[in-house]
Each structure stands twice: as structure tokens, then as C-alpha cells.
Motif scaffolding. Structure first.
Motif, PDB file in Angstrom:
ATOM      1  N   GLY A 130     146.955  85.492  30.155  1.00 49.04           N
ATOM      2  CA  GLY A 130     147.828  85.485  31.321  1.00 49.04           C
ATOM      3  C   GLY A 130     148.297  84.119  31.790  1.00 49.04           C
ATOM      4  O   GLY A 130     148.910  84.003  32.848  1.00 49.04           O
ATOM      5  N   ARG A 131     148.020  83.064  31.016  1.00 47.44           N
ATOM      6  CA  ARG A 131     148.473  81.732  31.439  1.00 47.44           C
ATOM      7  C   ARG A 131     149.988  81.617  31.263  1.00 47.44           C
ATOM      8  O   ARG A 131     150.590  82.262  30.415  1.00 47.44           O
ATOM      9  N   LYS A 132     150.588  80.752  32.080  1.00 47.66           N
ATOM     10  CA  LYS A 132     152.028  80.540  32.015  1.00 47.66           C
ATOM     11  C   LYS A 132     152.361  79.485  30.966  1.00 47.66           C
ATOM     12  O   LYS A 132     151.607  78.529  30.752  1.00 47.66           O
ATOM     13  N   LEU A 133     153.501  79.666  30.319  1.00 48.92           N
ATOM     14  CA  LEU A 133     153.972  78.726  29.291  1.00 48.92           C
ATOM     15  C   LEU A 133     154.506  77.465  29.960  1.00 48.92           C
ATOM     16  O   LEU A 133     155.273  77.524  30.918  1.00 48.92           O
ATOM     17  N   HIS A 134     154.075  76.319  29.429  1.00 48.70           N
ATOM     18  CA  HIS A 134     154.525  75.045  29.998  1.00 48.70           C
ATOM     19  C   HIS A 134     154.605  74.000  28.898  1.00 48.70           C
ATOM     20  O   HIS A 134     153.655  73.813  28.143  1.00 48.70           O
ATOM     21  N   ASN A 135     155.751  73.329  28.780  1.00 54.17           N
ATOM     22  CA  ASN A 135     155.951  72.268  27.788  1.00 54.17           C
ATOM     23  C   ASN A 135     156.318  70.969  28.497  1.00 54.17           C
ATOM     24  O   ASN A 135     157.265  70.938  29.299  1.00 54.17           O
ATOM     25  N   THR A 136     155.571  69.910  28.215  1.00 56.24           N
ATOM     26  CA  THR A 136     155.883  68.588  28.758  1.00 56.24           C
ATOM     27  C   THR A 136     156.816  67.848  27.811  1.00 56.24           C
ATOM     28  O   THR A 136     157.154  68.332  26.724  1.00 56.24           O
ATOM     29  N   LYS A 137     157.220  66.632  28.203  1.00 56.58           N
ATOM     30  CA  LYS A 137     158.065  65.827  27.335  1.00 56.58           C
ATOM     31  C   LYS A 137     157.344  65.476  26.034  1.00 56.58           C
ATOM     32  O   LYS A 137     157.952  65.444  24.966  1.00 56.58           O
ATOM     33  N   LYS A 138     156.036  65.222  26.143  1.00 56.04           N
ATOM     34  CA  LYS A 138     155.264  64.932  24.936  1.00 56.04           C
ATOM     35  C   LYS A 138     155.198  66.153  24.031  1.00 56.04           C
ATOM     36  O   LYS A 138     155.220  66.034  22.800  1.00 56.04           O
ATOM     37  N   ASP A 139     155.131  67.346  24.647  1.00 54.16           N
ATOM     38  CA  ASP A 139     155.118  68.575  23.848  1.00 54.16           C
ATOM     39  C   ASP A 139     156.435  68.748  23.100  1.00 54.16           C
ATOM     40  O   ASP A 139     156.451  69.200  21.948  1.00 54.16           O
ATOM     41  N   LEU A 140     157.541  68.384  23.728  1.00 53.97           N
ATOM     42  CA  LEU A 140     158.843  68.498  23.063  1.00 53.97           C
ATOM     43  C   LEU A 140     158.931  67.557  21.868  1.00 53.97           C
ATOM     44  O   LEU A 140     159.509  67.894  20.832  1.00 53.97           O
ATOM     45  N   GLU A 141     158.351  66.362  22.002  1.00 52.89           N
ATOM     46  CA  GLU A 141     158.335  65.433  20.876  1.00 52.89           C
ATOM     47  C   GLU A 141     157.449  65.970  19.755  1.00 52.89           C
ATOM     48  O   GLU A 141     157.802  65.877  18.573  1.00 52.89           O
ATOM     49  N   ARG A 142     156.294  66.548  20.123  1.00 49.63           N
ATOM     50  CA  ARG A 142     155.422  67.136  19.104  1.00 49.63           C
ATOM     51  C   ARG A 142     156.092  68.343  18.442  1.00 49.63           C
ATOM     52  O   ARG A 142     155.904  68.599  17.253  1.00 49.63           O
ATOM     53  N   MET A 143     156.882  69.075  19.207  1.00 47.54           N
ATOM     54  CA  MET A 143     157.629  70.200  18.650  1.00 47.54           C
ATOM     55  C   MET A 143     158.596  69.729  17.572  1.00 47.54           C
ATOM     56  O   MET A 143     158.743  70.347  16.507  1.00 47.54           O
ATOM     57  N   LYS A 144     159.253  68.605  17.842  1.00 48.94           N
ATOM     58  CA  LYS A 144     160.174  68.025  16.858  1.00 48.94           C
ATOM     59  C   LYS A 144     159.418  67.614  15.592  1.00 48.94           C
ATOM     60  O   LYS A 144     159.877  67.895  14.469  1.00 48.94           O
ATOM     61  N   GLN A 145     158.267  66.965  15.755  1.00 49.75           N
ATOM     62  CA  GLN A 145     157.485  66.535  14.598  1.00 49.75           C
ATOM     63  C   GLN A 145     156.986  67.735  13.800  1.00 49.75           C
ATOM     64  O   GLN A 145     156.963  67.698  12.557  1.00 49.75           O
ATOM     65  N   PHE A 146     156.583  68.801  14.490  1.00 52.21           N
ATOM     66  CA  PHE A 146     156.108  70.001  13.798  1.00 52.21           C
ATOM     67  C   PHE A 146     157.238  70.656  13.011  1.00 52.21           C
ATOM     68  O   PHE A 146     157.043  71.141  11.881  1.00 52.21           O
ATOM     69  N   THR A 147     158.442  70.678  13.576  1.00 52.97           N
ATOM     70  CA  THR A 147     159.600  71.229  12.867  1.00 52.97           C
ATOM     71  C   THR A 147     159.898  70.419  11.609  1.00 52.97           C
ATOM     72  O   THR A 147     160.180  70.977  10.539  1.00 52.97           O
ATOM     73  N   ASN A 148     159.845  69.088  11.717  1.00 54.71           N
ATOM     74  CA  ASN A 148     160.069  68.233  10.538  1.00 54.71           C
ATOM     75  C   ASN A 148     159.007  68.463   9.472  1.00 54.71           C
ATOM     76  O   ASN A 148     159.298  68.462   8.269  1.00 54.71           O
ATOM     77  N   GLN A 149     157.755  68.672   9.899  1.00 48.68           N
ATOM     78  CA  GLN A 149     156.679  68.923   8.953  1.00 48.68           C
ATOM     79  C   GLN A 149     156.927  70.220   8.184  1.00 48.68           C
ATOM     80  O   GLN A 149     156.730  70.284   6.957  1.00 48.68           O
ATOM     81  N   MET A 150     157.360  71.257   8.875  1.00 44.82           N
ATOM     82  CA  MET A 150     157.670  72.523   8.210  1.00 44.82           C
ATOM     83  C   MET A 150     158.821  72.363   7.214  1.00 44.82           C
ATOM     84  O   MET A 150     158.822  72.983   6.146  1.00 44.82           O
ATOM     85  N   CYS A 151     159.797  71.513   7.545  1.00 44.67           N
ATOM     86  CA  CYS A 151     160.908  71.260   6.623  1.00 44.67           C
ATOM     87  C   CYS A 151     160.406  70.561   5.357  1.00 44.67           C
ATOM     88  O   CYS A 151     160.822  70.907   4.235  1.00 44.67           O
ATOM     89  N   ARG A 152     159.534  69.577   5.524  1.00 40.17           N
ATOM     90  CA  ARG A 152     159.011  68.862   4.352  1.00 40.17           C
ATOM     91  C   ARG A 152     158.227  69.801   3.449  1.00 40.17           C
ATOM     92  O   ARG A 152     158.330  69.723   2.214  1.00 40.17           O
TER      93      ARG A 152
END
Length: 413
Positions: A130-152
Motif C-alpha cells: 500500500g505504499r505510494k509511488l515516489h521518484n526523486t531526481k536521483k531516481d530519474l537518473e538511475r532510471m536512465k542508467q537502467f534503461t541504458n543497461q537494458m539496451c546494452r
């Protein structure tokens, strides 16, 4: 090349969530073959009404049916990327299961554009705790890195800052707007754009500006007001009809560094150019003075030789007569040539003197400008410190007043 973008639109109403789900599942954009829902979903088919009700029921279970309703992400691939619709769906599903673990996420691949892109709509309440979803600026940067990792891992192209899909460098000032409509507007020049006008005004104002105050003054002359304060991260430009644009938008659209730090660096470079120009002008003045001294010395030497020749000083009588004879034969021919050479020397000296005077005045003006800019910067810094000290003293007075009030009131009985 996968670009993962978070859509920051209003997401705190049921209607907004329903409209978003309805758009993502439109039949002219996708079909059931390229859609799925991660997490609990008890229905056999996927349509916007069933997905909407599933999200809503989960919120009511945890009594969190208010605030942010959902999160919306779009993962886009370049039109030349070698990826199929099935691979894009698998990519989006794996990303949702890992990044939005514990949250219901609708994944849908759209095929209506010349490039494949995948929409992810995530319920803001976790079905696990039941926790609420929350993304910080650091989370958005990590999201970008995770997307790049999946591409590689899949052998896909990874986006690099400042480069095109093929790896070539993006030229300074090149339009790279992510919005297709904005890109076409600048490329085709269908109509005037206030964004492009603002960028041109900034570039013109930066040509010779050496301080923040001068930059703001010049931008105002070009019809743009500048909101540049210490409390705000970004600079905001506003034209006379009220159109606003941030420095970050200009930087991304035209691949320029129009940030606070970038502009300050440009001011520093302009100040250094002014100092270098003043130093060069000073060296030019010294060289001109040396030229005048050499010219005066040459003229004096010429006059001395002529006087000695006419008086016979330093010559034997025979040498003097021979010199007198040669001089008499060539005197008439040399007179006109000598006069022209003398006139040319005088004209050149006068031109050089005037040029030196102009350079000296320009150098003095540049020096004054630099000194004024430095004085303005110092004054601005002193004013800022004074305001901070004043604010600190006011806060101390307020604390002391609260302490006195507590002492007077005493403990409650």
C-alpha cells in the motif's frame, strides 16, 4: 537508442488517469497483441475501462484514493533502431517488473509513428504493502542508467549526450528539440517562433557582455525581461506579450549552454578578451613610440650628414669637391623624390598617431568597463551578504521574542 521520459502532467484526478489509460489503449495506436499488465489483473481482455477499475479498486483496498493517481512513462527508440514490436513489448514489461516492482503497470507498444515507442502507466499505490509511488531526481537518473543497461544487454544503441544516433557530433546551435512539432517548426520555418527569437537575443546580448547586470540590460533592449535570482535554479525569459521560456529549454532545443553557470563563464571570457585587447593596445602604443624615436633619429642623422657635407667638415678638399660635383648633378633629380618620400613619411606618421590615439581611448574605455563590472559584482555580493545578515538578525530577534513569551507565560497549571 532508447529514451525513457517521464510525463509530468496533472495526475491527481480519476479523470486524468482514465483519459491516460484510454489514450494508451486506443485501437488506432495498438492492439491486444502488444499490451500487457504487470501485477494483479483478473480479466481476460485488456481495455481501458477494466484497467481503470482495477487500478481504482487497488487504491480503495488501502484507502489511498487521493493525491497522485498514476505515473506515465514513454520509452522511445530511434526510427533506425533494429527492434520489433514484440521486442519492444518485452523490453517495457521487463522494465516495469524491475523498476515498478510491486505496482500494477499497463504496458502498451504504439506502432502509429515512424518510430516504435512503449507507454507505461503505473498505479501509484503498491498492491504489496500500500505504499505510494515516489521518484526523486536521483531516481530519474538511475532510471536512465537502467534503461541504458537494458539496451546494452540487447545490443541496442545507447544514447550519448551531444551525439546523434549514428555517433556524429551535434553541432553547436543545431536544433535537437524532442518535440516533433517544435522540431518541424524550427526546421521548416513555418512561422515565427518566440523560442528562436529568445535564443537569437541571448546570443546577441552575449557578444560583449561582461556582467550579469549588463546582460539583463541588453536583453531588455531586445524586448526580453530576465528573471535571474539566487532563489530560483533556472533563468526565465519573458517577452513583451507575456511568452515565457526557461534557460533549460533553450539549452536543450539549440544545444547551447544557456544556464547560470554557462552565462557566468561567458562573462569571464569576455572580460579576459577585454583585458587581452587592452594589453595588445598598450604594446602597440609602445611600438609606435619606438617607431617615432627611430624616425626622429633617422631624420636627425640625415640632417647632420647634409650639414657636414655642406661645410666640408670631416672631408678633404678633393673629396668635398667631388661630392659637391656629384651632388650638383643629382640635386635636381633627388629634390622631388626626397620631397615625396618626406611627405609620405609625415602622412604615415600622422595616420599611425591617430590610430594609436583611437586605440588608447578604446583601451581606456574597456578598462573602465571591466572595472565597473567588477565593482558592480562586488557591490552585488555585498548587498547579498547584507540581506542575509539582516535576515539572520530578524530570525534571532523572533526566536528571542518567543523565548521571552514562554518565560512570561510560565507552565500551564
Amino acid at each position: 537508442m532508447a529514451i525513457n521520459k517521464t510525463i509530468n502532467k496533472r495526475t491527481n484526478t480519476h479523470g486524468a488517469m482514465r483519459n491516460c489509460i484510454e489514450y494508451v489503449l486506443r485501437q488506432d495506436k495498438t492492439n491486444e497483441l502488444f499490451t500487457c499488465v504487470t501485477g494483479p489483473y483478473c480479466h481476460d481482455e485488456i481495455n481501458y475501462d477494466l484497467v481503470y477499475r482495477t487500478f481504482l479498486e487497488e487504491k480503495k483496498v488501502w484507502d489511498k484514493d487521493s493525491g497522485r493517481m498514476y505515473a506515465h512513462n514513454v520509452i522511445s527508440w530511434h526510427k533506425d533502431e533494429q527492434i520489433t514490436l514484440e521486442q519492444a513489448l518485452e523490453f517495457g514489461k521487463e522494465f516495469a517488473e524491475n523498476w515498478f516492482s510491486g505496482f500494477q503497470t499497463l504496458v502498451a507498444v504504439h506502432k502509429d509513428k515512424d518510430h516504435i515507442h512503449c507507454h507505461l502507466v503505473t498505479n501509484s499505490v503498491s498492491y504489496e504493502d500500500g505504499r505510494k509511488l515516489h521518484n526523486t531526481k536521483k531516481d530519474l537518473e538511475r532510471m536512465k542508467q537502467f534503461t541504458n543497461q537494458m539496451c546494452r544487454e540487447r545490443g541496442l544503441t545507447v544514447a550519448e549526450k551531444g551525439k546523434h544516433f549514428d555517433g556524429s557530433q551535434i553541432e553547436k546551435g543545431e536544433v535537437i528539440a524532442w518535440s516533433k512539432d517544435k522540431y518541424n517548426l524550427f526546421r521548416q520555418q513555418v512561422k515565427d517562433s518566440f523560442v528562436a527569437d529568445c535564443a537569437m537575443a541571448v546570443l546577441k546580448a552575449l557578444e560583449n557582455c561582461i556582467s550579469k547586470e549588463k546582460f539583463i540590460e541588453k536583453m531588455k533592449q531586445f524586448g526580453w525581461n530576465v528573471n535571474w535570482t539566487e532563489k530560483r535554479k533556472h533563468i526565465t525569459f519573458q517577452n513583451q506579450v507575456g511568452k515565457k521560456i526557461r534557460d533549460s529549454n533553450l539549452s536543450k532545443t539549440f544545444h547551447l549552454d544557456i544556464s547560470k553557470e554557462g552565462l557566468e563563464n561567458e562573462f569571464d571570457r569576455n572580460r579576459q578578451k577585454a583585458r587581452d585587447s587592452a594589453n595588445r593596445d598598450g604594446r602597440s602604443d609602445e611600438e609606435l613610440r619606438n617607431y617615432y624615436r627611430e624616425l626622429d633619429a633617422a631624420i636627425a642623422d640625415t640632417r647632420g650628414i647634409t650639414n657636414r657635407a655642406q661645410s666640408g667638415e670631416g672631408y678633404s678638399r678633393t673629396e668635398f669637391r667631388e661630392s659637391e660635383r656629384v651632388h650638383a648633378n643629382t640635386e635636381k633629380a633627388d629634390t622631388d623624390t626626397g620631397r615625396r618620400e618626406t611627405d609620405n613619411l609625415i602622412r604615415q606618421a600622422e595616420i599611425a598617431r591617430r590610430s594609436s590615439e583611437i586605440n588608447r581611448r578604446n583601451s581606456a574605455f574597456d578598462n573602465r568597463t571591466v572595472r565597473n563590472a567588477e565593482a558592480e559584482s562586488i557591490a552585488s555580493e555585498e548587498q547579498r551578504r547584507f540581506e542575509e545578515q539582516k535576515r539572520f538578525e530578524e530570525q534571532e530577534r523572533a526566536r528571542e521574542a518567543r523565548r521571552r513569551y514562554k518565560r512570561r507565560s510560565g507552565p500551564e497549571l
